[in-house]
Design a protein around this motif. Structure first.
Motif, PDB file in Angstrom:
ATOM      1  N   THR A   8     -58.386   6.153  46.054  1.00  9.14           N
ATOM      2  CA  THR A   8     -57.325   6.457  45.085  1.00  9.14           C
ATOM      3  C   THR A   8     -56.698   5.153  44.590  1.00  9.14           C
ATOM      4  O   THR A   8     -56.428   4.252  45.381  1.00  9.14           O
ATOM      5  CB  THR A   8     -56.242   7.332  45.747  1.00  9.14           C
ATOM      6  OG1 THR A   8     -56.853   8.451  46.360  1.00  9.14           O
ATOM      7  CG2 THR A   8     -55.224   7.801  44.718  1.00  9.14           C
ATOM      8  N   ARG A 139     -49.691   5.016  35.182  1.00  3.42           N
ATOM      9  CA  ARG A 139     -50.339   6.296  35.469  1.00  3.42           C
ATOM     10  C   ARG A 139     -51.335   6.680  34.389  1.00  3.42           C
ATOM     11  O   ARG A 139     -52.352   7.318  34.668  1.00  3.42           O
ATOM     12  CB  ARG A 139     -49.280   7.385  35.675  1.00  3.42           C
ATOM     13  CG  ARG A 139     -48.530   7.151  36.988  1.00  3.42           C
ATOM     14  CD  ARG A 139     -47.508   8.198  37.313  1.00  3.42           C
ATOM     15  NE  ARG A 139     -46.867   7.859  38.586  1.00  3.42           N
ATOM     16  CZ  ARG A 139     -45.694   8.282  38.983  1.00  3.42           C
ATOM     17  NH1 ARG A 139     -44.984   9.095  38.200  1.00  3.42           N
ATOM     18  NH2 ARG A 139     -45.198   7.920  40.151  1.00  3.42           N
ATOM     19  N   GLN A 142     -54.401   4.772  35.455  1.00  8.08           N
ATOM     20  CA  GLN A 142     -55.027   5.186  36.711  1.00  8.08           C
ATOM     21  C   GLN A 142     -55.514   6.636  36.726  1.00  8.08           C
ATOM     22  O   GLN A 142     -56.431   6.973  37.489  1.00  8.08           O
ATOM     23  CB  GLN A 142     -54.046   4.962  37.865  1.00  8.08           C
ATOM     24  CG  GLN A 142     -53.732   3.487  38.096  1.00  8.08           C
ATOM     25  CD  GLN A 142     -52.818   3.240  39.270  1.00  8.08           C
ATOM     26  OE1 GLN A 142     -51.984   4.090  39.624  1.00  8.08           O
ATOM     27  NE2 GLN A 142     -52.945   2.088  39.901  1.00  8.08           N
ATOM     28  N   LYS A 143     -54.952   7.472  35.896  1.00  9.94           N
ATOM     29  CA  LYS A 143     -55.265   8.908  35.928  1.00  9.94           C
ATOM     30  C   LYS A 143     -56.759   9.224  35.845  1.00  9.94           C
ATOM     31  O   LYS A 143     -57.244  10.102  36.570  1.00  9.94           O
ATOM     32  CB  LYS A 143     -54.506   9.632  34.823  1.00  9.94           C
ATOM     33  CG  LYS A 143     -54.670  11.154  34.873  1.00  9.94           C
ATOM     34  CD  LYS A 143     -53.811  11.836  33.810  1.00  9.94           C
ATOM     35  CE  LYS A 143     -53.970  13.353  33.886  1.00  9.94           C
ATOM     36  NZ  LYS A 143     -53.109  14.030  32.865  1.00  9.94           N
ATOM     37  N   MET A 146     -58.893   8.783  39.648  1.00  5.37           N
ATOM     38  CA  MET A 146     -58.222   9.195  40.877  1.00  5.37           C
ATOM     39  C   MET A 146     -59.181   9.389  42.051  1.00  5.37           C
ATOM     40  O   MET A 146     -58.771   9.467  43.204  1.00  5.37           O
ATOM     41  CB  MET A 146     -57.433  10.484  40.640  1.00  5.37           C
ATOM     42  CG  MET A 146     -56.296  10.332  39.638  1.00  5.37           C
ATOM     43  SD  MET A 146     -55.136   8.999  40.065  1.00  5.37           S
ATOM     44  CE  MET A 146     -54.384   9.695  41.518  1.00  5.37           C
ATOM     45  N   TYR A 193     -51.156   7.583  45.553  1.00  4.62           N
ATOM     46  CA  TYR A 193     -50.978   9.011  45.297  1.00  4.62           C
ATOM     47  C   TYR A 193     -51.565   9.795  46.469  1.00  4.62           C
ATOM     48  O   TYR A 193     -52.623   9.451  46.986  1.00  4.62           O
ATOM     49  CB  TYR A 193     -51.698   9.433  44.014  1.00  4.62           C
ATOM     50  CG  TYR A 193     -51.371   8.590  42.814  1.00  4.62           C
ATOM     51  CD1 TYR A 193     -50.325   8.932  41.953  1.00  4.62           C
ATOM     52  CD2 TYR A 193     -52.110   7.438  42.526  1.00  4.62           C
ATOM     53  CE1 TYR A 193     -50.031   8.152  40.847  1.00  4.62           C
ATOM     54  CE2 TYR A 193     -51.818   6.658  41.425  1.00  4.62           C
ATOM     55  CZ  TYR A 193     -50.773   7.011  40.579  1.00  4.62           C
ATOM     56  OH  TYR A 193     -50.483   6.235  39.489  1.00  4.62           O
ATOM     57  N   ASN A 196     -55.247  12.321  46.195  1.00  3.25           N
ATOM     58  CA  ASN A 196     -55.896  11.928  44.935  1.00  3.25           C
ATOM     59  C   ASN A 196     -55.278  12.625  43.725  1.00  3.25           C
ATOM     60  O   ASN A 196     -55.957  12.864  42.725  1.00  3.25           O
ATOM     61  CB  ASN A 196     -57.397  12.249  44.971  1.00  3.25           C
ATOM     62  CG  ASN A 196     -58.094  11.613  46.154  1.00  3.25           C
ATOM     63  OD1 ASN A 196     -58.088  12.174  47.235  1.00  3.25           O
ATOM     64  ND2 ASN A 196     -58.684  10.461  45.940  1.00  3.25           N
ATOM     65  N   ASN A 197     -53.996  12.926  43.807  1.00  2.35           N
ATOM     66  CA  ASN A 197     -53.335  13.722  42.772  1.00  2.35           C
ATOM     67  C   ASN A 197     -52.301  12.868  42.041  1.00  2.35           C
ATOM     68  O   ASN A 197     -51.328  12.405  42.639  1.00  2.35           O
ATOM     69  CB  ASN A 197     -52.672  14.943  43.415  1.00  2.35           C
ATOM     70  CG  ASN A 197     -52.174  15.950  42.397  1.00  2.35           C
ATOM     71  OD1 ASN A 197     -51.811  15.600  41.274  1.00  2.35           O
ATOM     72  ND2 ASN A 197     -52.151  17.219  42.779  1.00  2.35           N
ATOM     73  N   ILE A 198     -52.497  12.671  40.751  1.00  5.55           N
ATOM     74  CA  ILE A 198     -51.595  11.856  39.947  1.00  5.55           C
ATOM     75  C   ILE A 198     -50.171  12.402  39.963  1.00  5.55           C
ATOM     76  O   ILE A 198     -49.205  11.679  39.727  1.00  5.55           O
ATOM     77  CB  ILE A 198     -52.112  11.773  38.489  1.00  5.55           C
ATOM     78  CG1 ILE A 198     -51.381  10.666  37.702  1.00  5.55           C
ATOM     79  CG2 ILE A 198     -51.974  13.128  37.784  1.00  5.55           C
ATOM     80  CD1 ILE A 198     -51.846   9.298  38.000  1.00  5.55           C
TER      81      ILE A 198
END
Length: 215
Positions: A8, A139, A142-143, A146, A193, A196-198
């Motif tokens: 992540t 974000r 990075q989104k 993930m 995160y 692995n969750n934005i």
């Protein structure tokens, strides 16, 4: 930390090394103060716009090339500049509180920078707005990655108070939320995160070291 979590994207927070003003507890934002010799060593030992002290810290960190072939993009932004202390620039905390008392500000209430901001400088809301803008940009970068599809780590080199502010906003907390933190000169913090969750930003209380046979 699972292998999945290890891929992540992360955000590394690096506080610049020691300066003469920081050593004695003077509030330092726009004043350019060089790193002390100890400050340079603090950063060098951590390494395997911003002001001079942040730029020098970044240069010391990056003097040894990263062991990855990933491309690195360097950006300078005032969104992570230190909280503008205004009339309190160069003062120590007891001097600030004495000045506030002399001027009759806050009606006898104890001054707290997190909620009260700085006379002639930035308010909590102003700092919040620029940090939220930076977090949104990070974000967005990075989104798409993930699950480790591509390296997307971000390294922020900045100043002590603003990095602690950044951590609070990363977690969705108000700047005046009572969360005690320590970030010594030259220290490194890690954000990421969960699952692995934005939508679940988190900070690492500790990072598992890889096994010897892992790359």
């Amino acid at each position: 930390m699972s292998n999945q979590d290890a891929r992540t994207p992360r955000v590394f927070l690096v506080r610049h090394g020691e300066t003469e003003w920081a050593k004695f507890g003077r509030y330092t934002s726009t004043t350019d103060v060089e790193l002390t010799a100890k400050g340079a060593l603090q950063v060098s030992s951590a390494a395997p716009i911003p002001r001079k002290r942040a730029i020098k810290t970044f240069e010391l960190l990056m003097q040894s090339p990263p062991s990855t072939t990933a491309e690195c993009e360097v950006t300078y932004t005032e969104d992570i500049a230190e909280w503008n202390y205004g009339d309190f620039e160069g003062l120590m905390e007891w001097e600030i509180k004495s000045l506030i008392k002399t001027k009759g500000l806050l009606q006898g209430r104890e001054w707290n920078i997190w909620g009260d901001g700085c006379e002639g400088g930035e308010s909590m809301q102003q700092v919040t707005e620029r940090l939220d803008r930076l977090i949104s940009q990070i974000r967005l970068i990075q989104k798409p990655y993930m699950n480790g599809e591509k390296p997307a780590d971000v390294l922020l080199v900045a100043h002590g108070l603003i990095l602690r502010c950044f951590l609070k906003r990363w977690l969705g907390l108000s700047l005046d939320f009572p969360l005690e933190m320590m970030l010594a000169p030259g220290a490194i913090g890690v954000l990421s995160y969960k699952k692995n969750n934005i939508s679940i930003p988190a900070f690492h209380a500790g990072i598992a070291l890889p096994f010897p046979d892992e790359n």
